[in-house]
Design an enzyme around this catalytic site. Structure first.
Site, PDB file in Angstrom:
ATOM      1  N   THR A  98       0.877  -1.173   0.000  1.00  0.00           N
ATOM      2  CA  THR A  98       0.000   0.000   0.000  1.00  0.00           C
ATOM      3  C   THR A  98       0.911   1.217   0.000  1.00  0.00           C
ATOM      4  O   THR A  98       1.602   1.496   0.985  1.00  0.00           O
ATOM      5  CB  THR A  98      -0.909   0.033   1.250  1.00  0.00           C
ATOM      6  OG1 THR A  98      -1.658  -1.183   1.300  1.00  0.00           O
ATOM      7  CG2 THR A  98      -1.859   1.209   1.199  1.00  0.00           C
ATOM      8  N   LYS A 173      -7.433   1.821  -3.389  1.00  0.00           N
ATOM      9  CA  LYS A 173      -7.132   1.411  -2.005  1.00  0.00           C
ATOM     10  C   LYS A 173      -7.328   2.601  -1.048  1.00  0.00           C
ATOM     11  O   LYS A 173      -7.782   2.432   0.092  1.00  0.00           O
ATOM     12  CB  LYS A 173      -5.702   0.872  -1.931  1.00  0.00           C
ATOM     13  CG  LYS A 173      -5.193   0.547  -0.532  1.00  0.00           C
ATOM     14  CD  LYS A 173      -5.769  -0.730   0.039  1.00  0.00           C
ATOM     15  CE  LYS A 173      -5.211  -0.979   1.451  1.00  0.00           C
ATOM     16  NZ  LYS A 173      -5.725  -2.192   2.078  1.00  0.00           N
ATOM     17  N   LYS A 241      -0.108   5.300   8.281  1.00  0.00           N
ATOM     18  CA  LYS A 241       0.651   5.410   7.018  1.00  0.00           C
ATOM     19  C   LYS A 241      -0.334   5.551   5.850  1.00  0.00           C
ATOM     20  O   LYS A 241      -0.204   6.434   5.010  1.00  0.00           O
ATOM     21  CB  LYS A 241       1.527   4.162   6.863  1.00  0.00           C
ATOM     22  CG  LYS A 241       2.440   4.136   5.668  1.00  0.00           C
ATOM     23  CD  LYS A 241       2.021   3.220   4.549  1.00  0.00           C
ATOM     24  CE  LYS A 241       1.851   1.785   4.896  1.00  0.00           C
ATOM     25  NZ  LYS A 241       1.402   0.948   3.776  1.00  0.00           N
TER      26      LYS A 241
END
Ligand code: NAP
Length: 288
Positions: A98, A173, A241
């Site tokens: 990711t 995402k 994050k």
């Protein structure tokens, strides 16, 4: 059967690489920064462990990666002894980290210039999804490259889809993480309120999960949340994050994410409570 390599044998990568070997029947070479994990994987699944990402990538049809963040990804691709230096022309690099859409586009550009394909392919489904080989994979890149990669990705995916050009997988995402953040805060407030109101939380969830409030988070996390246990999946440090990637992208594209920004700050408070490795449902802990 293809010749493939997998870089990054963490919580996600280790079982994903295993599915490529066992379910996909592919010939798999692995690389992991901590070499002992690569040795253990090779012993368990019967593959080869390489000493560098470059050595792992040499001679492969496809190379997969699943590492931490943008910097880690740059390190294993274009850093010293990175995989890109070993990629054959016409091969395909599939990144499951990711990461930002920016780094996806940057690496797609570098790959195109060197004559191989690059697909950004972040996943959803967590550790259980990786172990059971039922991840959702959101891809960005060139259609002909994607079409070749998809049957190999299928070894660990329940759903896999090309969302658009390079970066579109990472952008998808981001939408996933934006949807989860606010939802988990609302679920935490619901459980907290039910506890304060002296209700039987189990009974409350049993009833309301049959109606409009139902969600994956509710079904899978309410019991452990009610018990004050936060050791069941995706960690707060990782979520921060991911949310910082979302907020950075929103600053660029002008999207308004007020709840996401607030929830990000709530997660910062959870980190201060010592909960960086707790799962994301620990938003409840800061309400107490
Ligand atoms: P993890 O268990 O911490 O594993 C990270 C892997 O990347 C390890 O193999 C690590 O090597 C390697 N790595 C990190 N930095 C590196 C570097 N600079 N150079 C070389 N190798 C490096 O993480 P994870 O849970 O598998 O997550 C991996 C990615 O998937 C992250 O981007 C995460 O956001 C995403 N993701 C995770 C989940 C989840 O539920 N865990 C769900 C969806 C997406 P070492 O073994 O040497 O540390």
């Amino acid at each position: 059967m293809a010749k493939v390599a997998f870089i990054g044998l963490g919580v996600m990568g280790y079982p994903m690489a295993g599915h490529l070997r066992v379910k996909g029947g592919h010939e798999v070479t692995v690389y992991n920064r901590t070499a002992a994990k690569a040795q253990a994987w090779a012993a368990q699944f019967g593959g080869r462990a390489a000493a560098t990402p470059r050595a792992a990538a040499e001679g492969q049809d496809m190379v997969f990666a699943c590492v931490g963040n943008d910097d880690d990804l740059r390190q294993v691709t274009i850093g010293a002894d990175g995989a890109f230096a070993g990629m054959a022309k016409g091969a395909i690099f599939v990144d499951h980290t990711t990461a930002s859409a920016d780094v996806a586009r940057e690496l797609h550009g570098a790959a195109s210039a060197a004559g191989f394909g690059f697909i950004d392919a972040p996943v959803s489904g967590g550790q259980a999804g990786a172990e059971n080989g039922v991840l959702t994979v959101m891809c960005g890149g060139d259609a002909p490259v994607y079409e070749k990669a998809e049957p190999v990705i299928a070894a660990f995916a329940r759903a896999c889809r090309l969302m658009g050009p390079s970066g579109a997988g990472q952008l998808t995402k981001m939408v996933n993480q934006i949807c989860i953040g606010g939802l988990v805060q609302a679920l935490s407030e619901g459980v907290h309120f039910a506890q304060k109101a002296g209700l039987d939380v189990e009974a409350v969830i049993e009833v309301i999960s049959k109606g409009a409030a139902q969600s994956w988070q509710m079904e899978n996390r309410h019991r452990t949340m009610n018990e004050g246990k936060f050791d069941f999946g995706f960690a707060v440090d990782w979520m921060r994050k991911d949310l910082s990637i979302c907020l950075e992208e929103a600053r660029r594209n002008g999207a308004q994410l007020p709840v996401t920004a607030l929830v990000d700050q709530f997660y910062a408070e959870v980190q201060k409570l010592g909960g960086g490795r707790w799962d994301t449902s620990s938003l409840l802990a800061r309400l107490k």
